[in-house]
Scaffold this active site. Structure first.
Site, PDB file in Angstrom:
ATOM      1  CE1 TYR A 319     -36.474 -27.207  26.948  1.00  0.00           C
ATOM      2  CE2 TYR A 319     -34.632 -25.884  27.742  1.00  0.00           C
ATOM      3  CZ  TYR A 319     -35.824 -26.542  27.981  1.00  0.00           C
ATOM      4  OH  TYR A 319     -36.364 -26.523  29.243  1.00  0.00           O
ATOM      5  CG  ASP A 394     -33.997 -21.900  21.088  1.00  0.00           C
ATOM      6  OD1 ASP A 394     -35.093 -21.350  21.305  1.00  0.00           O
ATOM      7  OD2 ASP A 394     -33.536 -22.048  19.931  1.00  0.00           O
ATOM      8  CB  CYS A 421     -40.438 -18.823  20.474  1.00  0.00           C
ATOM      9  SG  CYS A 421     -40.819 -20.337  21.352  1.00  0.00           S
TER      10      CYS A 421
HETATM   11  N1  SAH Z   1     -32.103 -24.402  19.350  1.00  0.00           N
HETATM   12  C1  SAH Z   1     -32.738 -25.130  18.281  1.00  0.00           C
HETATM   13  C2  SAH Z   1     -34.125 -25.684  18.632  1.00  0.00           C
HETATM   14  C3  SAH Z   1     -35.068 -24.794  19.382  1.00  0.00           C
HETATM   15  S1  SAH Z   1     -36.759 -25.286  19.418  1.00  0.00           S
HETATM   16  C4  SAH Z   1     -32.782 -24.297  17.020  1.00  0.00           C
HETATM   17  O1  SAH Z   1     -32.475 -23.110  17.034  1.00  0.00           O
HETATM   18  O2  SAH Z   1     -33.098 -24.850  15.961  1.00  0.00           O
HETATM   19  C5  SAH Z   1     -36.912 -26.110  20.929  1.00  0.00           C
HETATM   20  C6  SAH Z   1     -36.455 -27.548  20.918  1.00  0.00           C
HETATM   21  O3  SAH Z   1     -36.635 -28.071  22.235  1.00  0.00           O
HETATM   22  C7  SAH Z   1     -37.222 -28.482  19.995  1.00  0.00           C
HETATM   23  O4  SAH Z   1     -36.318 -29.170  19.178  1.00  0.00           O
HETATM   24  C8  SAH Z   1     -37.938 -29.454  20.951  1.00  0.00           C
HETATM   25  O5  SAH Z   1     -38.044 -30.762  20.441  1.00  0.00           O
HETATM   26  C9  SAH Z   1     -37.031 -29.422  22.159  1.00  0.00           C
HETATM   27  N2  SAH Z   1     -37.624 -29.746  23.476  1.00  0.00           N
HETATM   28  C10 SAH Z   1     -38.872 -29.560  23.915  1.00  0.00           C
HETATM   29  N3  SAH Z   1     -38.984 -29.892  25.205  1.00  0.00           N
HETATM   30  C11 SAH Z   1     -37.755 -30.306  25.612  1.00  0.00           C
HETATM   31  C12 SAH Z   1     -37.220 -30.763  26.868  1.00  0.00           C
HETATM   32  N4  SAH Z   1     -37.980 -30.856  27.953  1.00  0.00           N
HETATM   33  N5  SAH Z   1     -35.915 -31.082  26.919  1.00  0.00           N
HETATM   34  C13 SAH Z   1     -35.123 -30.974  25.810  1.00  0.00           C
HETATM   35  N6  SAH Z   1     -35.575 -30.552  24.617  1.00  0.00           N
HETATM   36  C14 SAH Z   1     -36.870 -30.221  24.519  1.00  0.00           C
END
Ligand code: SAH
Length: 485
Positions: A319, A394, A421
């Site tokens: 993520y 995350d 979160c």
């Molecule tokens: N670690 C990063 C983003 C965290 S937010 C930071 O600190 O900026 C969570 C992220 O997970 C988002 O970008 C969202 O698009 C992504 N996401 C949501 N569901 C997901 C999934 N099933 N697999 C991979 N990414 C995903």
């Protein structure tokens, strides 16, 4: 309790959504805008048999933790739930929220004492100035009762727009941007979107600001493919030299999703650039980026402490968004792999690796719960040990998919760093990881969202069976964290 009944009660606790909880004749009443320690007069609105919702009529005796909200619409606006609570008490509320979730949902033995037995949730790392922190806003646009155009935020649990152009959580530029967008809509008779009928054009105004450069991007979200009088909008907005990017986003859907998939550039590049630590990041409108840049530095510093890198580690950053954590850490690691579902974010991540000259990172676009299991199976099929030293997750509020958690357990990294979160889904997932052999070493909440009930938590887990030396946590970088504030 009967509807319309009046009662005087003492607020003894606060619910997760920030409502005060007090009892009348042993019967729990939930009171919005009341804070723990208040004595209040309330009127029962909705009886739910075992509890009731009541409306605050009067604060008879204020709590020592009650403060005057700085925002005039703090009550009706659904954005801030805790503005009437002192900041210190907000941080205590969040620490307790995480601890209670770990206990109730995760089934962990918890302790309020740093040296006690059980999982200890550290005090929340807060901000010095807990206002004007948000670098991204999505203001809904609608029509007011007098027929004029209104922008603001939704009232709690509804889609009624509470008019505000001067949000106390946003950066100052938002006020002038909204004034200009409203002027443009009035001058050219451009209708706001109407949710009931699905007609009208302008749905939201997305504003993103780079803390480092002080520059902003404005992106109206529209119910149509073309933006009429686009040049006039650009001319008006760019009178403010802080606005270096104007684009629009197409969303013709009838649901509540704010952004559509197509972004059309009108002026400048459709992105902003920001800096975290010594890294630069390009951020497109559709990509996720942490909304509180000051606290992002604190959050990532905690993640780095949890990783305790020596230089030889292979890390998975699941993520990963635009690759911020991957690129923040890769200088101290051997190899980092990032996985993210949004294609625009992965494009940003690859570009960000290039901008920062990072060669030991690789990004994959896909669902974490599909990419990691596929990698694991492929490596095993070729007779290779698919392992990693550290896995960072995350996820969004719904937490990790069970298939991902299972693959993490199969791959058994020495350490897992869970950035969350939503402490309810965190607690649920930690239970699965701990039943699979991990132990919670550190739980450190960070206040990314002051004035709201939301809390971000970093949790560091070690695998119990692996041969490693467990050192009790000592904040090596405590001075560094202080410096950042
Ligand atoms: N670690 C990063 C983003 C965290 S937010 C930071 O600190 O900026 C969570 C992220 O997970 C988002 O970008 C969202 O698009 C992504 N996401 C949501 N569901 C997901 C999934 N099933 N697999 C991979 N990414 C995903």
């Amino acid at each position: 309790m009967n509807k319309d009944q009046i009662a005087d009660i003492v607020i003894e606790d606060m619910a997760e959504d920030g409502a005060g909880i007090g009892k009348a004749d042993g019967y729990p009443l939930f009171v919005k805008d009341a804070v723990v320690g208040d004595t209040v007069r309330v009127k029962v609105m909705k009886d739910k048999k075992r509890y009731a919702y009541a409306k605050l009529l009067e604060v008879l005796s204020p709590s020592p933790d009650r403060v005057r909200p700085v925002c005039p619409v703090a009550g009706p606006c659904g954005g801030c739930q805790l503005q009437a609570l002192s900041y210190e008490a907000q941080l205590a509320f969040k620490q307790k929220k995480v601890r209670e979730h770990l206990r109730r949902i995760g089934g962990f033995a918890v302790t309020e004492d740093a040296d006690g037995d059980g999982v200890y949730v550290a005090p929340v790392l807060g901000m010095d100035v807990p206002f004007c922190y948000r670098n991204k806003e999505q203001f809904p646009v609608g029509r007011g009762k007098d027929g004029g155009i209104v922008t603001g935020f939704y009232a709690g649990r509804t889609h009624d727009i509470i008019e505000t152009s001067d949000c106390m959580l946003s950066v100052p530029v938002c006020e002038s941007v909204l004034a200009r967008v409203k002027q443009w809509m009035t001058d050219y008779d451009i209708a706001p979107y109407d949710e009931e009928t699905g007609t009208g054009l302008v749905r939201h105004v997305l504003i993103r600001t780079s803390r480092y450069f002080g520059t902003s991007m404005v992106c109206p979200v529209i119910n149509g493919e073309e933006l009429p009088h686009a040049q006039e909008l650009v001319d008006l907005l760019t009178q403010d030299r802080q606005i270096i990017s104007v684009c629009y986003n197409v969303n013709t859907g009838r649901d509540n999703v704010i952004l559509g998939e197509r972004v059309v550039p009108l002026y400048g590049q459709p992105c902003i650039i920001d800096k975290i630590s010594d890294r630069m990041f390009k951020i497109s409108p559709l990509s996720f980026y942490q909304v509180n840049p000051t606290q992002t530095e604190v959050l990532y510093a905690v993640v780095r402490e949890c990783c305790d890198l020596s230089g030889s580690e292979v890390i998975w950053d699941l993520y990963c968004g635009i690759g911020t954590i991957s690129l923040y850490l890769c200088g101290g690691a051997k190899q980092v792999y990032g996985v993210e579902i949004v294609p625009a974010a992965i494009e940003d991540a690859k570009m960000n690796a290039e901008i920062n000259g990072c060669k030991n990172v690789e990004f994959f676009c896909g669902r974490a719960e599909e990419v990691l299991p596929a990698y694991y199976e492929q490596e095993r099929a070729q007779g290779r040990a698919a392992t990693a030293d550290i896995m960072i997750v995350d996820p969004p509020r719904k937490g990790c998919d069970p298939a991902l958690l299972q693959t993490m357990l199969d791959m058994t990294p020495e350490r897992i760093v869970y950035v969350s979160c939503d402490s309810a889904t965190l607690a649920r997932d930690l239970r699965i990881l701990c039943d699979g052999g991990y132990r919670v070493e550190r739980v450190q909440p960070v206040d990314m969202f002051p004035q709201t009930v939301h809390v971000e938590t970093v949790c560091c887990l070690y695998h119990q069976k692996k041969d490693f030396i467990s050192v009790p946590y000592e904040p090596k970088n405590a001075d560094y964290l202080k410096q950042l504030k």
